[in-house]
Every structure is written in C-alpha cells, then in structure tokens.
Design an enzyme around this catalytic site. Structure first.
Site, PDB file in Angstrom:
ATOM      1  N   ASP B 320      30.397  49.426  85.201  1.00 29.36           N
ATOM      2  CA  ASP B 320      30.698  48.680  83.985  1.00 29.36           C
ATOM      3  C   ASP B 320      32.023  47.929  84.044  1.00 29.36           C
ATOM      4  O   ASP B 320      32.202  46.950  83.317  1.00 29.36           O
ATOM      5  CB  ASP B 320      30.644  49.608  82.763  1.00 29.36           C
ATOM      6  CG  ASP B 320      29.206  49.873  82.312  1.00 29.36           C
ATOM      7  OD1 ASP B 320      28.295  49.166  82.775  1.00 29.36           O
ATOM      8  OD2 ASP B 320      28.991  50.771  81.487  1.00 29.36           O
ATOM      9  N   VAL B 405      29.992  47.747  76.374  1.00 32.17           N
ATOM     10  CA  VAL B 405      29.303  47.148  77.514  1.00 32.17           C
ATOM     11  C   VAL B 405      27.810  47.208  77.185  1.00 32.17           C
ATOM     12  O   VAL B 405      27.121  48.175  77.495  1.00 32.17           O
ATOM     13  CB  VAL B 405      29.647  47.892  78.815  1.00 32.17           C
ATOM     14  CG1 VAL B 405      29.102  47.137  80.020  1.00 32.17           C
ATOM     15  CG2 VAL B 405      31.160  48.064  78.958  1.00 32.17           C
ATOM     16  N   TYR B 408      26.394  50.466  75.106  1.00 32.27           N
ATOM     17  CA  TYR B 408      27.348  51.554  74.976  1.00 32.27           C
ATOM     18  C   TYR B 408      28.692  51.109  74.460  1.00 32.27           C
ATOM     19  O   TYR B 408      29.207  50.070  74.855  1.00 32.27           O
ATOM     20  CB  TYR B 408      27.587  52.235  76.326  1.00 32.27           C
ATOM     21  CG  TYR B 408      26.609  53.329  76.545  1.00 32.27           C
ATOM     22  CD1 TYR B 408      26.596  54.425  75.681  1.00 32.27           C
ATOM     23  CD2 TYR B 408      25.692  53.290  77.578  1.00 32.27           C
ATOM     24  CE1 TYR B 408      25.686  55.448  75.852  1.00 32.27           C
ATOM     25  CE2 TYR B 408      24.784  54.306  77.754  1.00 32.27           C
ATOM     26  CZ  TYR B 408      24.786  55.380  76.886  1.00 32.27           C
ATOM     27  OH  TYR B 408      23.890  56.389  77.052  1.00 32.27           O
ATOM     28  N   TYR B 410      32.466  52.431  74.577  1.00 25.39           N
ATOM     29  CA  TYR B 410      33.395  53.377  75.178  1.00 25.39           C
ATOM     30  C   TYR B 410      34.711  53.345  74.399  1.00 25.39           C
ATOM     31  O   TYR B 410      35.309  52.270  74.257  1.00 25.39           O
ATOM     32  CB  TYR B 410      33.704  53.003  76.627  1.00 25.39           C
ATOM     33  CG  TYR B 410      32.512  53.022  77.551  1.00 25.39           C
ATOM     34  CD1 TYR B 410      32.036  54.232  78.061  1.00 25.39           C
ATOM     35  CD2 TYR B 410      31.879  51.850  77.944  1.00 25.39           C
ATOM     36  CE1 TYR B 410      30.947  54.262  78.933  1.00 25.39           C
ATOM     37  CE2 TYR B 410      30.789  51.869  78.810  1.00 25.39           C
ATOM     38  CZ  TYR B 410      30.328  53.076  79.299  1.00 25.39           C
ATOM     39  OH  TYR B 410      29.262  53.112  80.162  1.00 25.39           O
TER      40      TYR B 410
END
EC number: 1.4.3.-
Lengths: 633, 633
Positions: B320, B405, B408, B410
């Site tokens: 990522d 990303v 998702y 984070y």
C-alpha cells in the site's frame, strides 16, 4: 508484600451500615456491612471469645449455584423474593482453619468444617501489624539496628509470606523485613538487609532470628516521590485538561447493576478477588434482546516470584491474591487523579480480624473514556462527484480498581466497548522492591546480582508478575482441536492463530457458529523450571490459556489456601484430569505476565506498565452492532 | 487497492501556496507548494510537453545527509542560512522511469538518470482514473455488465496492482476491478466478480479482457454505513463527551517543529511515507539538555496479501505504500470525529500527474490525550499515622494521520509520553474487500472459499496487513548477541526477552549503558512460504525486528520500485550482506502484522483493530524523568 499498618487507614469508617441494607438485593451482591456484622455475631456466638481464639481471614458471599442465578435473572421481573443469602467464612479458630457457611436468612451455620490440608488462609492486617511490632520490640533486633548506626524510631517493618520449599511440616509463619525512613517515605528504597526475623503467627512470637551480614542502607536522597518534597522548580509545562460531559454520564447504576450503551453487568467487591464482574450481557438490536457474554470474571491469582537467590530473598515468591487479598489491599481512588472528572465511585466492605466490617471508600470508579480514538471510519473517494466520510469516535466504559499490595500498585481496568469487545488491562506502578547492596556503581559488580543497579547501594531485583483472570463463560465450547483440557492449554507465541470460543448449538442467520475470541496482548510465561517449588505452586503461569469445564469450587488458580501451599490444589492439578470441554459449560483462564527487569527509570517510583487482553465478538452478531450509533453532536 | 476518482476531492484546493513559503525553513521540511511548482517548472523546461510525455510519480524532499542535519541542528541559533534544498523526483518520461534530483536554490538539475531495473514507481491518481474510464467505455465490458442485468451507470471501477509471479518480462499494467452501487455507497460489498480487465498504463489501453464466470452481485441491503441511510430509530444512548483545555493546548508549533512537555520533534509529510517524524529529542532535567532519541521514523511499507487463490484474486498482494503512496492516500481529518475538540491540524502537499501541487487539508492532527490513565501512583499505608497518596494522571501527545487506501482506512498514531516512551499505533478500519460468492449460507459451502461468509453472496477474504516502520536511531548498538545483521533478525514469540538498543559509549552515573527498548505488541509474522513470489517481494514480513547499519538509501522495506518488483531491492536482500551493527549508527525496523480473518461484525464496516509498539527509555535517564511533573489543579 504488605504493609502492616494499613488497618489504621481503613478502620476509620467501619460500621456505617444501616442505610444501604434496604436496597434491592441481587443474588451476586457483595455482603453488606450489615451482613458482615451478622456473620461476626453468629460466629462469635458459636465460638465465644472467652473460650476461643477466633481470627477471621476471609468473609464473602457464598455464591448461589449458577443455574439459580440465571433463572433468577430471567425471571427477575416476576420475582418479588430474593435468592437466599449465604456467607462463606475462612477463620482460624483455636489454631485450626475452619470453613464455615452461614445462612443469613435463618441466622444459622450450615457447615463448619476443619481444613487439614496444606496451606493457610489469607493473612489479615492485624496479625501482620502484631508480627511487625514484635520484631521492633525484640532486643536482638534493636541491637542489630543500633549496631548499624540506625535509629529504631525510623524503622518500619513489613511481613512477608515464606512460600514452600519442600519442608515436611510447616507452621503458620512469616518473615518480617524492615526498612528505614529517616528522611523519606519511600521505605522500599531503603531496605535493612541481612536480618531475618521469623514469626509464628498462631503463637505470635519470634521463633528464629538471624543477623547474617551488614549491607549499607541505600541513601534517602532522590527517593521521595511526593510533590511537596521535590526541589523546585517543579515541572508545570502542561496546562489543565479534563473530560467534560455537560449532560452527565450515560450509564445508570441500579444497586450494583450497571447499564451503559448496549451493555449490562453486575459489579461486586470481594476481599480476595477485588473487582468481580458478573452476568455480562449485550443488547443485540437485530434480535431485540440482551445476550449473555460472560457469567463471571475476576483476577484469580497474582504470582510474583523474585529472581534473587540470596538467603534473605530466595523465598520471595508472592501470591498477591491468595496470600494478601487482592481486594483487602484495594485502596481508595483519588478523584481527578486516579479517575477523571466524570467518574462515579463505589465503596467496598471487608471483615477485619475480629469480624468487624471495614470500609474502603471509592474502591471502584466507573467512567466513560473518550481518548480521541476512532471506533470506525471510512472516507470514500471512489464515487464520482460524491464526498463521503463517516466517522464514529470511540467512547468506552471503564470500571477501575487499584490494589496496593505493599510496594506495588496494580491498576485493574475492565473496559466495555460498544462494538461488543471487553478489554481487561492490568497496569503496574508504585515502588520497586529493591535489595540493599554494597555497590555504588555497575563497574564494581563482579558476581551475579540478580538485578539492575538503580541508585547507589540499590539493586532492583528481576521478577515476574502473573495474573490469572478467570472468566466463566456461559457458552459451550467447540473447536477442531480443543476437546479436552489438555487440548486447550496454550502457550502463546507458539504459532497459535485465533483463539475462539464458539457455541456449536447457536448459529448466525448465515450459519456461522456464534463466538467470541481472545486477543492476547502479552505472551509472557513463567521462565522457572517446572519442578521448582515456587513453580509447582504457581503452575498456572506455565500456559497463557487454560480451559476447564465449569466447576463452582475451582476459583483460585493458585489454590484456596495459598500461603505455604504445596501446589496440590491449583489450576494445573485440576486440569490433569483432562476432562471434556467440548460442548460443555466452560471456564477460560488467561494468564498475563510481566517479566520485570528493572531500569533506572523505575526509580524511585515506576511509570505504569500495562498489559491485558480483549474478548472480541466473532460472528456473535449478524453484523457490526454499532451501525446505528449516532455520531456526537 | 485504490479508488480512481480520488483526485476530484483533492484537487479542489491546490495552488494556494504563497503565504506559507516565507516561513523559516527546517532542512527536513516537506517541499512546499512553491517548491513543488518549481520542480514542475524545471522538469517541464527540460522535457517540454510538446516533445515528451511526462508523468510525475513521486516528488519529495531529497533529504540532506544526516551529519549535515545534525550539525545544522546543533548550531541552528548561530546559523542564519539554511541547508540547500533539493528535491527528488521519480517520473515516467517517454515510457522510461527517470530519477531526477533538483537543486532548488540554483534551479538546476543535478542528476537525471534512467532506471532500468525491475519494478515501477507509485501509481498516480490520474492514470488510475484513466484506466478505469477505459474499462467502463469498453464495449465487451459494457456487454458483460448488461449480460449480468446490471446498469452501466451504477458501475464504479478501481485499479489494482498485479504483483509479480515469475514472469520474465512485464509491462506497466494494472487490473481494473469493478463494483456496483445501485442503492449503496459501500461499493466494496458489491464486487462484480468474474471479469478481468488488464490495462497497459504506458499505452493507456486495454491489452486483455476476460469474462470467465458470473457470480451474483451481493445485495445492497445492510451495506450502508452512512448515518442518514440507517433505518430509524438510531442509537443515541450516549450523551455528549468532550475534552476540554480551558487554557489552551500545552504544545507549540514553530514551523514544523513541535514542542510539548519534555519532547521536541519535527513533523513532515511525504507522498509515499505519509507522516515522517524526525529529530526526536527529550529534555533531561538531570543534565539540563535535550537528548536525542530518534533521528527519523516512518512507515516504510504496508504489505497486504490476500489469501484467495481464484483467478481473479490470487495476484492481490498489495504494497500500500510503494504501489499506492501511503501519503498520497492520506485523507482530510474531520474535526471532532477523527480527532478530538482540542486538536490542531496541519495540511500536506503532493504533486499530481503533471506536477501541479495538490493539497490535503487537515492531513495531520495533533492533540493531547487524557484517557483517564495513570502515569504513576502509590498509596503508602506502611508508615504509622501517615496517609500518603501520590498520583500523576497520564497526559500524552498524539500526532495522527489517516490514509485510506481504497477500502481500508489506516489510522497511524505517534504518541509521546512524559515518561520518555514513544508509542506507535496503527489502527485498521474501513471496509473489507470482499469476494462475490454464489453462497448465501455457510452450510452450502463445500469447497475451499478462503474466507468467511459475511452476508449473502459475500465472502470476506483472509488476508494480512504488515507495516514496516523504520526508525533510524542515532545510537550505536551493542548486545551480547547482535553483532551483525543476521544476529538481529528476530521472530517474536520465540523466546526473546528484552529487545534493547544500547550505547556502549555512554553510561549513566551508575554505570549502566544508556538505551531504549522495544516493547512489541503484535507478534504476527507472514505465514506465506519463503519462496512464494509474493513473499519474496514482501520478505520484510519474515521477521518482526531487523537491524541494519544506517544507509541513507535504504528506506523502503519492499524496495523503491515496488509495483511489479521482484524482491531484489528489499530489506531482506540488503541485510544478506550481514554487515556489522555493533557500535554502528543503526536502523531498527519493526514489522507489525494483522492476520485478518473477517467476522460478521466486520460487515458492512470494520470496527478498528489496532496494534503497535513502544520505545521505552531503559537506563536512558538517571531516574524516572517525571518526578517533578506537577499533578493537575
């Protein structure tokens, strides 16, 4: 380790019992002050002080059978009566250990049996005080103190349990270890090494005395942790910060039942276990009902073996719950410092040596925690022309207790999350138990010293802290491998992936078995040899996870009578039977450890280190149960 | 995984650069908007658009040598000049990868070299958008959509990097994967399975198309996570809760240098790494000086291999950071939800495909966290007649970034504690990447499905998340065992006790070597076979801890050119040289992993799961550095 004069603090407020006893009873409520007095009266009637020596070591609720409690809970609206209330007592009567069960409704003794096995009950405060006072008044001890050029009036003594090292016969004895104040209140940093005082608690007399060697008492300089004793300027770089709930807290307390967000549970105080959480259930919006998650959870034992083999230290392998009482050592929480501004407090009650109830004010605090964390979020930029961002901040409920077992302060947090997760954290702070040493610099050290030099003449001794937290689940378990107890003993870090407790009889709409999983945070295990005496007694630390079939009598991982126990009544011995656990009502035991290598930053007071575990719903709900939670205004 | 239309959001605010460029420069400051435009101008001058196709993939600060930065820092009060500013650029020019270094003071190109090795640079937004638009306009694709009975206008496509599976030659290609809206914005829950569209990015054309099989698109019901789309009643059980700092925050921001309590550090944004923390130092009251703790720390790579071997899924082993840009995918933080009321925000800038700067507003937030935790405490009851209780609540400083990303989100938190500890936490939330499935109930499943049934026709695919966080220490290391790189590769959970970084040349007054230790929280490692192609590329996940001697060019654990990389430029290959690390300037790499087995609670949006590590001072200070911290009023 325990401080001998603690009772001075606690007994200030005993016997203010009348008002609370009228409140609606829950079958798992702790014994009230009134009930503790009832117990005292009944026992003293059977064993009048004029003819018997009676000393109380444990008084607590005799827990009703699980099936009765669950059926009481299901029908509580129909019921107007309560389940009958019983007390369980462990007392030393005429130098024998008695197990007594009292029916509080009928004022009668249901059982009174002498225990003849190994080990002794929890030490009470008063006998520890008496033992310490014996030492201070003992002429050879006074000589030893004078010989060292110390002032007797600055000496403070504590009593230490002695463990068991293969002796055939053992009396109820403790070691008294003394410390020097003279310019500090941080007595633990100033041990008076080389002296061993052994006291028989039943006879209350010194049975052995030895002054083996003289080691310099570490300096008092730099040991003070009190604000008032710090040399100015103090550090006031941080401005005020507080939590604010203009509309008040979001939880309600009904007796000892707490309701917050989607959670409901019962809270009780026990003089051995401390904080006991029971009947935990969570609201399932899909099913429109409260679903049970855990029957009962508490810290079952704490094992603290020190790693120093010198004569005055080798035996120090403490069981802080079974020997000193994790609840008995709980301390009043300080508003605004131990718990934030939005906290609500509860009191706890215990029985003193003669059965008189003592109160620990503010023994629990309950507060909503908003740490600035995010419960869930997503920013979606994949859809042309739309900006989507949904964020839900995380707000949790925390129930806290602090137990100060002598030098150490253990912070126990049970944290409930709206997502269905229960998180247990144990924080460790307070003062190291240090050993006096001849050394003032690391370069002088040639031999094995079992620790770190923390200050001149001060060695921080390597040691472990293990907590066994017992959680009795109402689920029956199934998994591909864990069919019996031996299948379910797990050493973490050895490749195990997901630790799941599932109910094969209950499935989600999509057909997955409902379950919860254990998310461990610490994987420390005991590094002691299996056949070491202390490890035999603390054998529950060999595995991080144990599962046993539910058995009401199996509560204490280190055994019911832990003081001088011989390891014949522990989680490790019970589970040798290798009973079936598949499709049974089970108990999950999680052992949490700290291998504590002291560093200079731990001197003179230790910054909190914490560890814990989570229980996270895993196909328990049909979907994320917080979808409809409104974001804050 | 990445969303093709993200640029619509970000480019709204570009080019508002003038005011900030006047501020005092720090040699590690990110490139300003002005400098990004300078870069664009200089490159376009060398490669006029009329004659060349130029596409920017990375523009960032060309970090000055460590020795220069440290000497600048030591003498910053004497200096009036700044270190010269350089930019490093990775661009595709006429279908070749160029590495360009520009001196911004002299407006000159210092280096321009073509890279001919394996792998390709980070994908930019614009080419991903173009690739997705190609698919949607492609006649066979439109037919496939119609054949499934779906509406083309409700289809959204994303571009996926393809990894490397031993192919001898590879072009710059991606796969385009499409999703269905039609009643939801949670496109990830509605994959259109069975279609594989392969796009060559340099030619920008579809080079392969296959419609292999039809799988039902999962229902939209129950997939919405937006508040406005939930069926009433919503859950508003919780009352408001907020953090309040009546006297304002306790930190100051000077350019990009933060000072709070005893800490000082620099903060920068990089379009690949995201949040970069540099020159971390802490005030030592004993020595009355700021002492360096860490030179530079950031997330070096994220490896997300999915565990599904079907034709449309096997290649999904995303990096990522190296493939999508962890900074490029950072999203604006929402005040009061992503960060609490007392947070302060900062913006970040990146270069678009043609070199034009884009702004990410509120890319970082900085706030003081007061969770109700206790920094240290002790209740002393051992001293007759005295009641002693000293408690210091814990207040920490948090710096946060969120990178989304694709599906998702984070959450990266760097947290600084007054006790000297630095804690890094990575939270994982957002939407699962699910696979469409013919199944609507678990009992129908007979074959290997590589996942959990989350909703009808929806399989959550097992996968891992690995983060390599790079911290360049200024210490030299010594320990009994770790003399070379191979000594210092550690798989946690395999018995290793304390992971300590010490400086043998610097001792405390008591003679202990000064150091910091690593406290890991997660011990997950890759479960893939060492010789699997994806594991060769993500070999840094084989160990939790790596130590290498400092080398300015070794920054990216998965290699500089990660897209279609072949594993020849990774942490694992660098450290094969087995260089000496004892008494050297070292870099500590910590790999943090989640093995993500999806559960129904992760549907339709995942509650945050987190993991992290701490760096804790260990004989770094002479004693607990917070002794003089005043408790709050």
């Amino acid at each position: 380790m325990f401080s001998v004069l603690r009772n001075l603090l606690f007994f200030l407020s005993f016997c203010i019992f009348s008002l609370l006893s009228a409140q609606k009873n829950h079958p798992l409520d702790s014994l009230t002050q009134f009930e503790l007095i009832q117990v005292q009266t009944i026992v003293k009637k059977s064993y009048p002080s004029s003819q018997h020596s009676v000393s109380f070591h444990y008084v607590g609720l005799d827990e009703p059978d699980k099936s009765l409690v669950l059926s009481w809970q299901s029908n509580r609206n129909q019921h107007d009566g309560n389940l009958s209330r019983r007390a369980t007592i462990i007392a030393r009567i005429d130098r024998k250990t008695h197990e007594i069960i009292i029916d509080l409704s009928s004022n009668s003794i249901l059982l009174d049996k002498v225990y003849n096995g190994h080990g002794y009950p929890i030490l009470n405060f008063e006998e520890q005080t008496a033992a310490s006072e014996l030492a201070i008044a003992y002429a050879p001890f006074v000589d030893s103190i004078k010989k060292r050029g110390l002032k007797v009036e600055e000496v403070v003594c504590l009593t230490f349990t002695i463990g068991w090292y293969g002796e055939k016969r053992s009396n109820r004895v403790v070691r008294v270890m003394c410390y020097y104040l003279d310019g500090t209140v941080n007595l633990y940093m100033r041990p008076i090494e080389g002296i061993t005082v052994t006291v028989d608690l039943d006879q209350m007399k010194i049975i052995a005395y030895r002054d083996r060697t003289t080691v310099p008492v570490p300096k008092s300089e730099g040991t003070e942790y009190r604000e008032a004793m710090q040399k100015p300027p103090l550090d006031s770089k941080l401005k005020g910060i507080t939590v604010s709930q203009p509309d008040g807290p979001s939880f309600t307390i009904d007796g000892h039942t707490l309701r917050w967000a989607n959670w409901e549970f019962h809270l009780a105080f026990d003089m051995r276990a401390g904080l006991v959480i029971s009947l935990v259930s969570i609201y399932d919006p899909e099913k429109d009902e409260n679903r049970r998650v855990m029957y009962r959870g508490f810290i079952s034992e704490l094992f603290v073996p020190y790693m120093d083999l010198t004569q005055e230290w080798y035996y120090r392998t403490f069981f802080d719950a079974g020997e000193y009482g994790f609840g008995l050592c709980a301390v009043p929480l300080e508003p605004l410092r131990d718990c934030p501004e939005n906290a609500v407090f509860m009191d706890g009650y215990f029985s003193g040596q003669d059965g008189t109830p003592g109160k620990i004010s503010n023994v629990f605090c309950i507060f909503e925690r908003y740490s600035g964390d995010i419960m869930w979020r997503h920013t979606e930029t994949g859809i042309s022309g739309k900006v989507i961002r949904e964020v839900r901040p995380e707000v949790n409920l925390v129930v806290r207790m602090v137990s100060t077992v002598g030098n150490y302060d253990y912070i126990v947090d049970w944290e409930f999350k709206q997502t269905g997760t229960v998180k247990v954290t144990v924080g460790l702070t307070g003062l190291l138990e240090v050993r006096g040493s001849v050394y003032t610099h690391k370069d002088q050290i040639q031999e094995e010293v079992y620790g770190t030099i923390l200050a001149e003449n001060t060695i921080g001794v390597h040691h472990d802290h293990f907590f066994a937290s017992k959680r009795k689940s109402y689920w029956t378990v199934i998994s591909e491998t864990a069919k019996t107890e031996s299948d379910a003993r797990i050493q973490l870090g050895s490749g195990a992936a997901e630790l799941l407790v599932m109910n094969p009889n209950k499935k989600t709409k999509l057909g997955n078995c409902v379950g919860y999983r254990l998310i461990p945070q610490s994987e420390a295990r005991s590094l002691l040899m299996d056949d070491a005496y202390e490890q035999i007694r603390g054998a529950f630390t060999e595995y991080n996870v144990w599962i046993t079939p539910y058995n009401k009598s199996e509560k204490w991982a280190g055994g019911l009578y832990t003081d001088q126990s011989r390891g014949d009544d522990t989680l490790a011995t019970w589970s040798l039977r290798n009973r079936e656990i598949e499709n049974r009502d089970i108990v999950l035991w999680y052992t949490l450890g700290f291998h504590h290598v002291p560093y200079q930053e731990d001197f003179p007071i230790m910054p909190t280190v914490s560890s814990g575990f989570e229980l996270r719903p895993s196909n328990f709900f049909e979907h994320n149960p917080t979808l409809k939670v409104k974001p804050p205004k």
